[in-house]
Structure formats: structure tokens, C-alpha cells
Design an enzyme around this catalytic site. Structure first.
Site, PDB file in Angstrom:
ATOM      1  N   LEU A 173       0.822  -1.210   0.000  1.00  0.00           N
ATOM      2  CA  LEU A 173       0.000   0.000   0.000  1.00  0.00           C
ATOM      3  C   LEU A 173       0.861   1.267   0.000  1.00  0.00           C
ATOM      4  O   LEU A 173       0.533   2.252  -0.667  1.00  0.00           O
ATOM      5  CB  LEU A 173      -0.943  -0.011   1.216  1.00  0.00           C
ATOM      6  CG  LEU A 173      -1.852   1.205   1.354  1.00  0.00           C
ATOM      7  CD1 LEU A 173      -2.757   1.382   0.130  1.00  0.00           C
ATOM      8  CD2 LEU A 173      -2.705   1.095   2.614  1.00  0.00           C
ATOM      9  N   TYR A 203      -1.283  -8.085  16.509  1.00  0.00           N
ATOM     10  CA  TYR A 203      -1.623  -7.133  15.442  1.00  0.00           C
ATOM     11  C   TYR A 203      -2.865  -6.317  15.818  1.00  0.00           C
ATOM     12  O   TYR A 203      -2.855  -5.080  15.751  1.00  0.00           O
ATOM     13  CB  TYR A 203      -1.856  -7.910  14.148  1.00  0.00           C
ATOM     14  CG  TYR A 203      -2.187  -7.073  12.935  1.00  0.00           C
ATOM     15  CD1 TYR A 203      -1.247  -6.206  12.380  1.00  0.00           C
ATOM     16  CD2 TYR A 203      -3.439  -7.161  12.309  1.00  0.00           C
ATOM     17  CE1 TYR A 203      -1.543  -5.453  11.243  1.00  0.00           C
ATOM     18  CE2 TYR A 203      -3.743  -6.418  11.176  1.00  0.00           C
ATOM     19  CZ  TYR A 203      -2.789  -5.560  10.649  1.00  0.00           C
ATOM     20  OH  TYR A 203      -3.087  -4.815   9.529  1.00  0.00           O
TER      21      TYR A 203
HETATM   22  N1  LIG Z   1      -2.632  -5.939   3.441  1.00  0.00           N
HETATM   23  C1  LIG Z   1      -3.720  -5.895   4.187  1.00  0.00           C
HETATM   24  O1  LIG Z   1      -4.591  -6.778   4.115  1.00  0.00           O
HETATM   25  C2  LIG Z   1      -3.924  -4.758   5.114  1.00  0.00           C
HETATM   26  C3  LIG Z   1      -2.911  -3.892   5.468  1.00  0.00           C
HETATM   27  N2  LIG Z   1      -3.142  -2.903   6.370  1.00  0.00           N
HETATM   28  C4  LIG Z   1      -2.061  -2.033   6.806  1.00  0.00           C
HETATM   29  O2  LIG Z   1      -1.460  -1.411   5.691  1.00  0.00           O
HETATM   30  C5  LIG Z   1      -0.135  -1.031   6.030  1.00  0.00           C
HETATM   31  C6  LIG Z   1       0.800  -1.422   4.886  1.00  0.00           C
HETATM   32  O3  LIG Z   1       0.910  -2.819   4.807  1.00  0.00           O
HETATM   33  P1  LIG Z   1       0.951  -3.620   3.427  1.00  0.00           P
HETATM   34  O4  LIG Z   1       1.329  -2.736   2.338  1.00  0.00           O
HETATM   35  O5  LIG Z   1      -0.293  -4.385   3.341  1.00  0.00           O
HETATM   36  O6  LIG Z   1       2.097  -4.689   3.742  1.00  0.00           O
HETATM   37  P2  LIG Z   1       3.619  -4.805   3.216  1.00  0.00           P
HETATM   38  O7  LIG Z   1       4.222  -5.905   4.028  1.00  0.00           O
HETATM   39  O8  LIG Z   1       3.655  -4.933   1.749  1.00  0.00           O
HETATM   40  O9  LIG Z   1       4.255  -3.418   3.577  1.00  0.00           O
HETATM   41  C7  LIG Z   1       4.634  -3.093   4.870  1.00  0.00           C
HETATM   42  C8  LIG Z   1       5.631  -1.949   4.818  1.00  0.00           C
HETATM   43  O10 LIG Z   1       5.977  -1.615   6.161  1.00  0.00           O
HETATM   44  C9  LIG Z   1       7.384  -1.500   6.243  1.00  0.00           C
HETATM   45  N3  LIG Z   1       7.890  -1.878   7.565  1.00  0.00           N
HETATM   46  C10 LIG Z   1       7.638  -3.012   8.253  1.00  0.00           C
HETATM   47  N4  LIG Z   1       8.309  -3.017   9.418  1.00  0.00           N
HETATM   48  C11 LIG Z   1       9.000  -1.841   9.478  1.00  0.00           C
HETATM   49  C12 LIG Z   1       9.902  -1.263  10.407  1.00  0.00           C
HETATM   50  N5  LIG Z   1      10.223  -1.884  11.533  1.00  0.00           N
HETATM   51  N6  LIG Z   1      10.428  -0.055  10.129  1.00  0.00           N
HETATM   52  C13 LIG Z   1      10.122   0.586   8.984  1.00  0.00           C
HETATM   53  N7  LIG Z   1       9.294   0.088   8.039  1.00  0.00           N
HETATM   54  C14 LIG Z   1       8.751  -1.109   8.289  1.00  0.00           C
HETATM   55  C15 LIG Z   1       7.917  -2.460   5.198  1.00  0.00           C
HETATM   56  O11 LIG Z   1       9.195  -1.981   4.815  1.00  0.00           O
HETATM   57  P3  LIG Z   1      10.473  -2.936   4.544  1.00  0.00           P
HETATM   58  O12 LIG Z   1      10.665  -2.882   3.086  1.00  0.00           O
HETATM   59  O13 LIG Z   1      11.556  -2.275   5.290  1.00  0.00           O
HETATM   60  O14 LIG Z   1      10.133  -4.310   5.059  1.00  0.00           O
HETATM   61  C16 LIG Z   1       6.905  -2.341   4.085  1.00  0.00           C
HETATM   62  O15 LIG Z   1       7.252  -1.318   3.201  1.00  0.00           O
HETATM   63  C17 LIG Z   1       0.176  -1.715   7.351  1.00  0.00           C
HETATM   64  O16 LIG Z   1       0.082  -0.778   8.396  1.00  0.00           O
HETATM   65  C18 LIG Z   1      -0.933  -2.747   7.481  1.00  0.00           C
HETATM   66  O17 LIG Z   1      -1.217  -3.045   8.821  1.00  0.00           O
HETATM   67  C19 LIG Z   1      -4.377  -2.692   6.912  1.00  0.00           C
HETATM   68  C20 LIG Z   1      -5.405  -3.491   6.585  1.00  0.00           C
HETATM   69  C21 LIG Z   1      -5.280  -4.579   5.655  1.00  0.00           C
HETATM   70  C1  LIG Z   2     -23.849  -9.657   6.632  1.00  0.00           C
HETATM   71  C2  LIG Z   2     -23.741 -10.397   7.939  1.00  0.00           C
HETATM   72  C3  LIG Z   2     -22.468 -10.071   8.664  1.00  0.00           C
HETATM   73  C4  LIG Z   2     -22.333 -10.721  10.001  1.00  0.00           C
HETATM   74  C5  LIG Z   2     -21.068 -10.291  10.677  1.00  0.00           C
HETATM   75  C6  LIG Z   2     -20.456 -11.370  11.495  1.00  0.00           C
HETATM   76  C7  LIG Z   2     -19.029 -11.130  11.870  1.00  0.00           C
HETATM   77  C8  LIG Z   2     -18.064 -11.718  10.891  1.00  0.00           C
HETATM   78  C9  LIG Z   2     -16.651 -11.453  11.255  1.00  0.00           C
HETATM   79  C10 LIG Z   2     -15.943 -10.733  10.148  1.00  0.00           C
HETATM   80  C11 LIG Z   2     -14.528 -10.533  10.465  1.00  0.00           C
HETATM   81  C12 LIG Z   2     -13.884  -9.640   9.468  1.00  0.00           C
HETATM   82  C13 LIG Z   2     -12.393  -9.540   9.719  1.00  0.00           C
HETATM   83  C14 LIG Z   2     -11.754  -8.577   8.782  1.00  0.00           C
HETATM   84  C15 LIG Z   2     -10.306  -8.459   9.095  1.00  0.00           C
HETATM   85  C16 LIG Z   2      -9.608  -7.527   8.182  1.00  0.00           C
HETATM   86  O1  LIG Z   2     -10.130  -7.075   7.190  1.00  0.00           O
HETATM   87  O2  LIG Z   2      -8.354  -7.235   8.529  1.00  0.00           O
HETATM   88  C17 LIG Z   2      -7.592  -6.401   7.718  1.00  0.00           C
HETATM   89  C18 LIG Z   2      -6.156  -6.648   8.025  1.00  0.00           C
HETATM   90  O3  LIG Z   2      -5.517  -5.852   8.670  1.00  0.00           O
HETATM   91  C19 LIG Z   2      -5.603  -7.906   7.516  1.00  0.00           C
HETATM   92  O4  LIG Z   2      -4.464  -8.301   8.250  1.00  0.00           O
HETATM   93  P1  LIG Z   2      -4.125  -9.864   8.374  1.00  0.00           P
HETATM   94  O5  LIG Z   2      -2.731  -9.918   8.859  1.00  0.00           O
HETATM   95  O6  LIG Z   2      -5.090 -10.455   9.360  1.00  0.00           O
HETATM   96  O7  LIG Z   2      -4.265 -10.477   7.002  1.00  0.00           O
END
Ligand SMILES: NC(=O)C1=CN([C@@H]2O[C@H](COP(=O)(O)OP(=O)(O)OC[C@H]3O[C@@H](n4cnc5c(N)ncnc54)[C@H](OP(=O)(O)O)[C@@H]3O)[C@@H](O)[C@H]2O)C=CC1
Ligand SMILES: CCCCCCCCCCCCCCCC(=O)OCC(=O)COP(=O)(O)O
Length: 311
Positions: free
Chosen positions: A49, A193
């Protein structure tokens, strides 16, 4: 009931819906903040992201400061962005980079100084870097709980607090944090997390209220699953890397779409945005309105997903 609805209730409901719609329309057409020429700092810009946010803000004409731990991967991003600059009519700027580890408390203040030296100010700080976790609490070393908190929470807070005084002096700036749906609801086997993201939500909600008087907005963005390497890079209970692309991650949103929504939230100075589908949104409401049912669903998920070793 009919008399109740026919009496005062129906007009009240309709007026409320009308006011809500009007508010949404006003927010939609409110003059957006300028990104062209703004100094935008993005942590975790080397992948996922963060990298897509770098692309989107670069194309919108921001002066970028990209942060990460790996200098060569960040340089690669800079090269990709500058190569793409010829495709756009917008004036674009070659991004600067600052290398540091958010989990290393000693380096964050130095990094903040380096960030400020790039352009003398920060207009938008996007706290995006983060790491996830997979594990059973019973089998997770306490050091893992601390490490995830160190990167996702304390590192983010330290960088924000180091850059904040310069924004307060200028009465200008914008703080953004990429949290997660798991900052609002906690799901089993994500303790480290989810706890770090809940802490993040709480801290930035406090910050928003405290710095509004300086005209510095705070935006918390809570995405659902995004198609990135987050699950591959996640740590497990013994501190080793999880290394698997989970189905939920693989079928998640395109990070380019999420990055566009981050840009929109910055332009609209949104306060709190959930970027997720219906089920996570319903889950967030259920946690507040009917916690007993939410906890039952989570216990059932926990039983289905994993068995502790002693069973
Ligand atoms: N992917 C998903 O499903 C979701 C992601 N998010 C959030 O989005 C954000 C980005 O994650 P995403 O792009 O998905 O995952 P990535 O693993 O692709 O990216 C994570 C980034 O964080 C950096 N990072 C990790 N640890 C450190 C550290 N100690 N110091 C500095 N930089 C660091 C990494 O850099 P490096 O190159 O140094 O490793 C990398 O660029 C996070 O906060 C995550 O929690 C939220 C919801 C859902
Ligand atoms: C329409 C009826 C709905 C009824 C709701 C019941 C509850 C269901 C639970 C749903 C849980 C959703 C979890 C979503 C988690 C999420 O999107 O996380 C995002 C992240 O940060 C992903 O990180 P990860 O390391 O877990 O991959």
C-alpha cells in the site's frame, strides 16, 4: 405503533435522513486540500500500500519523502516513479528517501530531523508501515507481542510526535495513519496485530481532539484485506516469518484502489474511514451494538481455525 409513526416519528426520521444526505453532499463538494507541491512523507513506501500511495501522491504532484528500512528497494521505487513522470501533465518532483527502522527507538528522532531537512516542512505524514502476526496466544512469546507493538504502535507514535512540533509551529499539516478493520474489531489468532491497531486508533483519536485547535487534521484509515505481502511478512508466535500468502490477502482489494481512497481522504481531510466490504462493516457495528453475539461468532471462528497443541 401506527399512531406513533404517524404522529411525530416519521417526519423526524425523514428530516434526519434529509440532514444526513445534505451533510454528505456538502462534504463531497467541499474544497479539497491541495496535494500539488505538498510535502508528503510516507512510511513503508518500499512495497504494498505504501508504494501505491507513493505512486498516487507523486502523480498528483506531491513532493515525496519515502521512508523504509531497505535503501535499495526504496531507490527502486524512486526510479519507477521518475520513469513514469513523463506520462503525466502534472509537474512532478523526484522523491527523497530516508532510511530507518521504526522499531529502533533511537533512530526515529534522527530520521525525523532528516525528513525535515528534505524540504524544511512536512504537510502530510502518512504512517503506513506495519507488520502483521499469526499465532495462538498460548504459544506466543511475549517478545513477539512487544515487537509488533514496537513497529506498529510505538514507532508510529514516536515519528508522529517528532514531526508534530514543526506542524504546530506552522499551524499547518495533516497526520494520517493506516490502521485496519482490526483496529476496531479483534479476531482470533491476531492478538499482537489487533492490539497494536486498537492502540493506534485510540492514540490518533486522542491526537485528533488535541490538535484540532492548530488546524491539523488527523485521519485514521481502516482497510479490510488488501492484496499485498502483509501476510507473507507477518511474524508468528516464535518470531519466525509466516511466509504464506493467505487466501484472504490474495482475494483482498487492489492496493492501487486503496491508495486512491487514501488520496481522497487526505483531500477531504476525513477523520475516520473504513475501507472494507459489508461483512467487516457489519462486524464493527455488531461489536458495539450486540457484543454478546460478536463474541460468540469469534469463539466459533477460533474453534474452527485452530486447535491448541494440548487438545
Ligand atoms: N494488506 C492488508 O490486508 C492490510 C494492510 N493494512 C495495513 O497497511 C499497512 C501497509 O501494509 P501492506 O502494504 O499491506 O504490507 P507490506 O508488508 O507490503 O508493507 C509493509 C511496509 O511496512 C514496512 N515496515 C515493516 N516493518 C518496518 C519497520 N520496523 N520499520 C520501517 N518500516 C517497516 C515495510 O518496509 P520494509 O521494506 O523495510 O520491510 C513495508 O514497506 C500496514 O500498516 C498494514 O497493517 C491494513 C489493513 C489490511
Ligand atoms: C452480513 C452479515 C455479517 C455478520 C457479521 C459477522 C461477523 C463476521 C466477522 C468478520 C470478520 C472480518 C475480519 C476482517 C479483518 C480484516 O479485514 O483485517 C484487515 C487486516 O488488517 C488484515 O491483516 P491480516 O494480517 O489479518 O491479514
Amino acid at each position: 405503533m401506527e399512531r406513533f409513526m404517524g404522529g411525530g416519528m416519521l417526519p423526524l426520521v425523514l428530516t434526519s435522513i434529509g440532514v444526513l444526505l445534505l451533510y454528505r453532499i456538502l462534504v463531497h463538494f467541499r474544497k479539497g486540500a491541495h496535494v500539488q507541491g505538498a510535502v508528503v512523507v510516507i512510511t513503508g513506501a518500499s512495497s504494498g500500500l505504501g508504494k501505491e500511495c507513493a505512486r498516487v501522491f507523486h502523480a498528483a504532484g506531491a513532493r515525496l519523502v519515502l521512508c523504509g528500512r531497505d535503501a535499495s528497494r526504496l531507490q527502486q521505487v524512486v526510479q519507477e516513479l521518475t520513469a513514469s513522470s513523463t506520462d503525466t501533465q502534472q509537474q512532478t518532483y523526484t522523491p527523497s528517501t530516508v532510511i530507518f527502522d521504526l522499531a529502533d527507538a533511537d533512530t526515529v528522532d534522527r530520521a525525523a530531523e532528516e525528513i525535515l531537512k528534505c524540504y524544511g516542512q512536512v504537510d502530510v505524514l502518512i504512517n503506513n508501515a506495519g507488520i502483521s502476526y499469526r499465532g495462538n496466544i498460548l504459544e506466543t512469546h511475549i517478545s513477539v507481542q512487544r515487537d509488533v507493538m514496537e513497529t506498529n504502535y510505538f514507532g508510529t507514535v514516536a515519528l508522529t510526535q517528532a514531526l508534530l512540533p514543526s506542524m504546530v509551529r506552522r499551524r499547518s499539516g495533516h497526520i494520517v495513519v493506516i490502521s485496519s478493520v482490526q483496529g476496531k474489531i479483534a479476531i482470533p489468532y491476531r492478538s499482537a496485530y489487533a492490539a497494536s491497531k486498537h492502540a493506534t486508533q485510540a492514540y490518533f483519536d486522542c491526537l485528533r481532539a488535541e490538535i484540532e485547535r492548530y488546524q491539523i487534521p488527523v485521519t485514521v484509515i481502516s482497510p479490510g484485506y488488501i492484496r499485498t505481502n502483509l501476510s507473507v511478512n507477518a511474524v508468528t508466535g516464535d518470531g519466525s516469518k509466516y511466509g504464506v500468502v493467505d487466501k484472504t490477502t490474495a482475494s483482498g482489494r487492489d492496493p492501487r484502489d486503496v491508495a486512491q481512497l487514501v488520496l481522497k481522504a487526505v483531500r477531504q481531510r476525513s477523520k475516520d474511514v473504513i475501507v472494507a466490504g459489508l461483512v467487516p462493516n457489519v462486524a464493527v457495528y455488531l461489536r458495539t451494538l450486540w457484543p454478546a453475539l460478536f463474541f460468540k461468532i469469534m469463539s466459533s471462528r477460533a474453534r474452527k481455525e485452530q486447535k491448541p497443541k494440548d487438545e
